[in-house]
Design a protein around this motif. Structure first.
Motif, PDB file in Angstrom:
ATOM      1  N   ARG A   1      20.009 -39.657 -15.642  1.00 52.70           N
ATOM      2  CA  ARG A   1      19.078 -39.342 -16.925  1.00 52.70           C
ATOM      3  C   ARG A   1      18.426 -38.140 -16.148  1.00 52.70           C
ATOM      4  O   ARG A   1      18.431 -37.497 -15.074  1.00 52.70           O
TER       5      ARG A   1
ATOM      6  N   ILE B   1       2.248 -57.964 -21.937  1.00 50.57           N
ATOM      7  CA  ILE B   1       2.038 -58.036 -23.265  1.00 50.57           C
ATOM      8  C   ILE B   1       1.812 -59.598 -23.524  1.00 50.57           C
ATOM      9  O   ILE B   1       0.758 -59.762 -24.679  1.00 50.57           O
TER      10      ILE B   1
ATOM     11  N   ALA C   1       5.555 -44.374 -17.160  1.00 53.97           N
ATOM     12  CA  ALA C   1       6.733 -45.327 -17.886  1.00 53.97           C
ATOM     13  C   ALA C   1       5.983 -46.522 -18.001  1.00 53.97           C
ATOM     14  O   ALA C   1       6.359 -47.346 -19.029  1.00 53.97           O
ATOM     15  N   GLY C   2       4.900 -46.844 -17.271  1.00 49.70           N
ATOM     16  CA  GLY C   2       4.303 -48.239 -17.444  1.00 49.70           C
ATOM     17  C   GLY C   2       3.094 -48.416 -18.272  1.00 49.70           C
ATOM     18  O   GLY C   2       2.464 -49.470 -18.379  1.00 49.70           O
TER      19      GLY C   2
ATOM     20  N   PHE D   1      -1.376 -50.516  -9.536  1.00 46.87           N
ATOM     21  CA  PHE D   1      -0.276 -49.644  -8.847  1.00 46.87           C
ATOM     22  C   PHE D   1      -0.969 -49.050  -7.746  1.00 46.87           C
ATOM     23  O   PHE D   1      -0.484 -48.652  -6.593  1.00 46.87           O
TER      24      PHE D   1
ATOM     25  N   PRO E   1       9.599 -48.942 -29.119  1.00 48.46           N
ATOM     26  CA  PRO E   1       8.552 -47.910 -28.432  1.00 48.46           C
ATOM     27  C   PRO E   1       9.170 -46.750 -28.094  1.00 48.46           C
ATOM     28  O   PRO E   1       8.812 -45.481 -28.131  1.00 48.46           O
TER      29      PRO E   1
ATOM     30  N   LEU F   1       8.355 -55.092  -8.320  1.00 50.08           N
ATOM     31  CA  LEU F   1       8.398 -55.539  -9.847  1.00 50.08           C
ATOM     32  C   LEU F   1       9.400 -56.718 -10.131  1.00 50.08           C
ATOM     33  O   LEU F   1       9.579 -56.854 -11.317  1.00 50.08           O
TER      34      LEU F   1
ATOM     35  N   ALA G   1       6.164 -55.574 -18.132  1.00 51.05           N
ATOM     36  CA  ALA G   1       5.862 -55.169 -19.384  1.00 51.05           C
ATOM     37  C   ALA G   1       5.757 -56.682 -20.325  1.00 51.05           C
ATOM     38  O   ALA G   1       4.736 -57.097 -20.928  1.00 51.05           O
TER      39      ALA G   1
ATOM     40  N   THR H   1       4.433 -46.685 -23.030  1.00 55.46           N
ATOM     41  CA  THR H   1       5.603 -47.748 -23.697  1.00 55.46           C
ATOM     42  C   THR H   1       4.999 -49.173 -24.139  1.00 55.46           C
ATOM     43  O   THR H   1       4.904 -49.767 -24.952  1.00 55.46           O
TER      44      THR H   1
ATOM     45  N   GLY I   1      19.984 -50.209 -21.022  1.00 54.77           N
ATOM     46  CA  GLY I   1      20.981 -50.988 -20.421  1.00 54.77           C
ATOM     47  C   GLY I   1      21.675 -50.610 -19.256  1.00 54.77           C
ATOM     48  O   GLY I   1      21.659 -49.235 -19.013  1.00 54.77           O
TER      49      GLY I   1
ATOM     50  N   MET J   1      10.131 -55.159 -31.184  1.00 55.36           N
ATOM     51  CA  MET J   1      10.698 -53.928 -30.482  1.00 55.36           C
ATOM     52  C   MET J   1      12.235 -53.819 -30.981  1.00 55.36           C
ATOM     53  O   MET J   1      12.575 -52.546 -30.749  1.00 55.36           O
TER      54      MET J   1
ATOM     55  N   CYS K   1      15.508 -50.238 -17.578  1.00 53.90           N
ATOM     56  CA  CYS K   1      13.909 -50.112 -17.383  1.00 53.90           C
ATOM     57  C   CYS K   1      13.895 -51.402 -16.239  1.00 53.90           C
ATOM     58  O   CYS K   1      13.928 -52.473 -16.370  1.00 53.90           O
TER      59      CYS K   1
ATOM     60  N   ARG L   1      20.966 -48.327 -15.036  1.00 55.51           N
ATOM     61  CA  ARG L   1      19.386 -47.555 -15.085  1.00 55.51           C
ATOM     62  C   ARG L   1      18.398 -48.356 -16.142  1.00 55.51           C
ATOM     63  O   ARG L   1      17.536 -47.609 -16.540  1.00 55.51           O
TER      64      ARG L   1
ATOM     65  N   PRO M   1      15.729 -52.108 -26.324  1.00 54.17           N
ATOM     66  CA  PRO M   1      14.610 -51.448 -26.065  1.00 54.17           C
ATOM     67  C   PRO M   1      14.059 -51.218 -24.684  1.00 54.17           C
ATOM     68  O   PRO M   1      13.554 -49.978 -24.451  1.00 54.17           O
ATOM     69  N   PHE M   2      14.863 -51.717 -23.737  1.00 52.14           N
ATOM     70  CA  PHE M   2      14.510 -51.416 -22.355  1.00 52.14           C
ATOM     71  C   PHE M   2      15.765 -50.669 -21.816  1.00 52.14           C
ATOM     72  O   PHE M   2      16.032 -50.673 -20.514  1.00 52.14           O
TER      73      PHE M   2
HETATM   74  C1  HEM Z   1       7.442 -52.242 -23.911  1.00 52.98           C
HETATM   75  C2  HEM Z   1       7.489 -51.685 -22.502  1.00 52.98           C
HETATM   76  C3  HEM Z   1       8.538 -50.692 -22.143  1.00 52.98           C
HETATM   77  C4  HEM Z   1       9.802 -50.487 -22.856  1.00 52.98           C
HETATM   78  C5  HEM Z   1       9.871 -50.651 -24.024  1.00 52.98           C
HETATM   79  C6  HEM Z   1      10.452 -49.497 -21.890  1.00 52.98           C
HETATM   80  C7  HEM Z   1      11.544 -48.869 -21.998  1.00 52.98           C
HETATM   81  C8  HEM Z   1      12.454 -48.021 -21.222  1.00 52.98           C
HETATM   82  C9  HEM Z   1      13.567 -47.523 -21.492  1.00 52.98           C
HETATM   83  C10 HEM Z   1      14.140 -47.334 -22.735  1.00 52.98           C
HETATM   84  C11 HEM Z   1      14.085 -46.719 -20.433  1.00 52.98           C
HETATM   85  C12 HEM Z   1      15.350 -46.110 -20.205  1.00 52.98           C
HETATM   86  C13 HEM Z   1      16.411 -47.030 -19.724  1.00 52.98           C
HETATM   87  C14 HEM Z   1      17.750 -46.152 -19.936  1.00 52.98           C
HETATM   88  O1  HEM Z   1      18.184 -45.141 -20.039  1.00 52.98           O
HETATM   89  O2  HEM Z   1      18.700 -47.224 -19.801  1.00 52.98           O
HETATM   90  C15 HEM Z   1      12.977 -47.134 -19.174  1.00 52.98           C
HETATM   91  C16 HEM Z   1      13.055 -46.538 -17.734  1.00 52.98           C
HETATM   92  C17 HEM Z   1      12.221 -46.792 -17.091  1.00 52.98           C
HETATM   93  N1  HEM Z   1      11.016 -47.730 -17.253  1.00 52.98           N
HETATM   94 FE1  HEM Z   1      10.377 -48.649 -18.951  1.00 52.98          FE
HETATM   95  N2  HEM Z   1       9.670 -49.663 -20.561  1.00 52.98           N
HETATM   96  C18 HEM Z   1       8.707 -50.359 -20.671  1.00 52.98           C
HETATM   97  C19 HEM Z   1       7.793 -50.541 -19.545  1.00 52.98           C
HETATM   98  C20 HEM Z   1       8.054 -50.361 -18.269  1.00 52.98           C
HETATM   99  C21 HEM Z   1       6.990 -50.593 -17.353  1.00 52.98           C
HETATM  100  C22 HEM Z   1       5.806 -51.503 -17.438  1.00 52.98           C
HETATM  101  C23 HEM Z   1       7.389 -49.901 -16.219  1.00 52.98           C
HETATM  102  C24 HEM Z   1       6.690 -50.027 -14.746  1.00 52.98           C
HETATM  103  C25 HEM Z   1       6.123 -50.935 -14.480  1.00 52.98           C
HETATM  104  C26 HEM Z   1       8.498 -49.058 -16.611  1.00 52.98           C
HETATM  105  C27 HEM Z   1       9.177 -48.308 -15.714  1.00 52.98           C
HETATM  106  C28 HEM Z   1      10.411 -47.651 -16.113  1.00 52.98           C
HETATM  107  C29 HEM Z   1      11.049 -46.744 -15.045  1.00 52.98           C
HETATM  108  C30 HEM Z   1      10.918 -46.609 -13.521  1.00 52.98           C
HETATM  109  C31 HEM Z   1      12.270 -46.414 -15.780  1.00 52.98           C
HETATM  110  C32 HEM Z   1      13.312 -45.396 -15.220  1.00 52.98           C
HETATM  111  C33 HEM Z   1      14.452 -46.201 -14.512  1.00 52.98           C
HETATM  112  C34 HEM Z   1      15.632 -45.483 -13.935  1.00 52.98           C
HETATM  113  O3  HEM Z   1      15.668 -44.294 -13.680  1.00 52.98           O
HETATM  114  O4  HEM Z   1      16.549 -45.947 -13.159  1.00 52.98           O
HETATM  115  N3  HEM Z   1       8.841 -49.393 -17.913  1.00 52.98           N
HETATM  116  N4  HEM Z   1      12.192 -47.975 -19.833  1.00 52.98           N
END
Ligand code: HEM
Length: 463
Positions: A81, A418, A271-272, A170, A338, A106, A414, A275, A403, A333, A408, A406, A400-401
């Motif tokens: 990414r 929620i 990110a946390g 955190f 989001p 986590l 989350a 979203t 796949g 979602m 989420c 990489r 939404p997260f």
């Molecule tokens: C409803 C809440 C959330 C949604 C919809 C969401 C969605 C996403 C999405 C779409 C990605 C990209 C995944 C990909 O490219 O395959 C992502 C990456 C990420 N999210 Fe979330 N996220 C949420 C909550 C959180 C929370 C609460 C945290 C931390 C506590 C978090 C930490 C991260 C991190 C660190 C990445 C990058 C991961 C990487 O590069 O390997 N996210 N998230």
């Protein structure tokens, strides 16, 4: 015979053959951003899928030629990414190492221990900011048309909640004025996350980079003090993410550098909270709009509350019982993700759907177009939480997260946050939407244009 096109060759073919690079430099960025601001990035994609190819097409966004992936398996097959954090830009073994370190904070075992703390913060937040008798400090900022005492704007208040919870869990930053100062810097930073990367004084991107540096400096002061506190045993290695990253070495005995730790905390704060803020606001919107769904959620939550002693806090096991509530959040979602998708870069040549995308090309995959695909979801425009019962949707059709490797890492965090919020809100309130057809747009996460004003109706149930 399979024909493999290359995107480089397509540059020489008629521009509408498999996509358009649009205008010099800006490419198709204005159309893409406009569709996002209207909450319909899938329309930008759908139009081009219909015109060019339903699986992948080329465009130019944010100053880069880009391949846009639209199908089911796209989020699992892409390379690294593009971003500013070591976790996100790291690849291969380095990315795995950082991810493993974060996941020890986590993963579900670690998360068990946060449920009570989360609920305490949530209850304090609801009493301070939602309960009409105690919200004087927010009166002018968040209240709309202050006639009765329970008219509020959801989006700004939920931001306070998700940001405060992230700061407290955190980094153990508890001081409200410190949290507000960081929140203001984050706002500036977030505005530049999805914008043309022109780093010249006066641009949104320039201000965002300055804000990111200011936040880094703040975190550095906190991290330096924490290292001393850990050495003097005044802080616990399990106290929060910051302590955890400072005190934990990877399998080879290597610690993260201070800069890596700070960048990862910055990433997780970013990110946390934004979203989750978007997801909670959307949930409030759908529950305000669908009273029969609200009543079923309420019943599930009251059954859980009734099974507990008065004043007893939620436990991990209670969260696992919130099945219908989580199906509702999942359907919210699906219809309104989001995050609209994610940007990446091809580290090697990629072959997809008969096209070769050369190394170095930027890639974008879209959540909305995948989740509204009628191949995977019957009547995709309809709200139907029962889609998530039993085995649920097929792999990589509900993303939404994201796949793949990489995906989420914060998805369980989350879910917990929620559901803890939902439990405490529905136990105390019903609500009406004051602007039922309010527009939502991506900025960069999905957000209501007027902040989602609602009228709260407190109800009698108290566990
Ligand atoms: C409803 C809440 C959330 C949604 C919809 C969401 C969605 C996403 C999405 C779409 C990605 C990209 C995944 C990909 O490219 O395959 C992502 C990456 C990420 N999210 Fe979330 N996220 C949420 C909550 C959180 C929370 C609460 C945290 C931390 C506590 C978090 C930490 C991260 C991190 C660190 C990445 C990058 C991961 C990487 O590069 O390997 N996210 N998230």
């Amino acid at each position: 015979m399979t024909v493999v096109h290359t995107f480089t060759q397509l540059h020489d073919e008629p521009i509408d053959h498999n996509g358009s690079l649009g205008w010099p430099l800006i490419g198709e960025t204005p159309d893409f951003l406009r569709a996002g601001q209207n909450g319909e990035p899938h329309k930008f994609i759908r139009e081009r899928m219909d015109k060019h190819d339903s699986r992948v097409f080329k465009t130019s966004l944010l100053g880069e030629p880009m391949a846009v992936f639209c199908g089911q398996e796209t989020s699992s097959c892409l390379a690294t990414r593009i971003s500013w954090s070591p976790l996100v830009t790291a690849t291969g073994d380095e990315a795995k190492r950082m991810r493993r370190m974060l996941m020890t904070f986590l993963n579900p075992d670690a998360l068990r221990s946060y449920v009570e703390r989360m609920e305490i913060v949530t209850q304090q937040h609801i009493s301070t900011h939602w309960d009409g008798s105690r919200t004087k400090s927010l009166l002018y900022y968040n209240r709309v048309n202050y006639k009765g005492k329970e008219e509020v704007r959801v989006f700004p208040i939920v931001k306070l909640y998700t940001f405060e919870l992230a700061c407290r869990l955190f980094t153990s930053i508890d001081d409200p004025s410190h949290i507000s100062k960081l929140a203001a810097q984050f706002n500036v930073f977030l505005k530049g996350v999805i914008d043309l990367p022109i780093n010249l004084p006066g641009t949104t991107f320039y201000h965002a980079m300055r804000a990111a540096n200011a936040i880094r400096e703040e975190l550095q002061v906190i991290a330096t003090q924490r290292r001393v506190d850990l050495e003097e045993k005044k802080a616990s290695p399990k106290q929060d993410l910051l302590s955890h990253l400072l005190a934990t070495a990877d399998a080879s005995g290597k610690f993260l550098t201070e800069m890596e730790i700070i960048d990862n905390i910055l990433l997780l704060l970013f990110a946390g909270h934004d979203t989750t803020r978007s997801a909670i606001t959307l949930l409030m919107r759908y529950l305000g709009d669908l009273p029969q769904v609200y009543e079923k959620v309420l019943k599930e939550q009251i059954d859980i509350a009734m099974s507990k002693e008065p004043g007893e806090l939620l436990q991990w096991e209670d969260i696992q019982k919130m099945r219908y509530s989580w199906s509702v959040v999942s359907e919210v979602m699906r219809l309104s993700p989001p995050a609209s998708g994610a940007f990446r870069e091809a580290l090697t040549d990629i072959t997809y759907a008969g096209y070769t995308i050369p190394r170095g090309w930027k890639l974008y995959w879209s959540t909305g177009s995948t989740q509204r695909d009628q191949t995977f979801f019957q009547n995709p425009e309809e709200f139907d939480a029962s889609r998530f019962e039993g085995a649920g949707p097929t792999s990589y059709s509900y993303v939404p997260f994201g796949g793949g490797p990489r995906m989420c890492p914060g998805q369980e965090f989350a879910r917990l946050q929620i559901l803890v919020f939902l439990h405490n809100m529905v136990k105390r309130f019903r609500w009406d939407l004051l602007i039922p057809d309010e527009n939502f747009g991506y900025n960069p996460m999905l957000a209501p244009s007027k902040g989602l004003p609602i009228r709260l109706r407190p109800h009698k149930f108290e566990a």
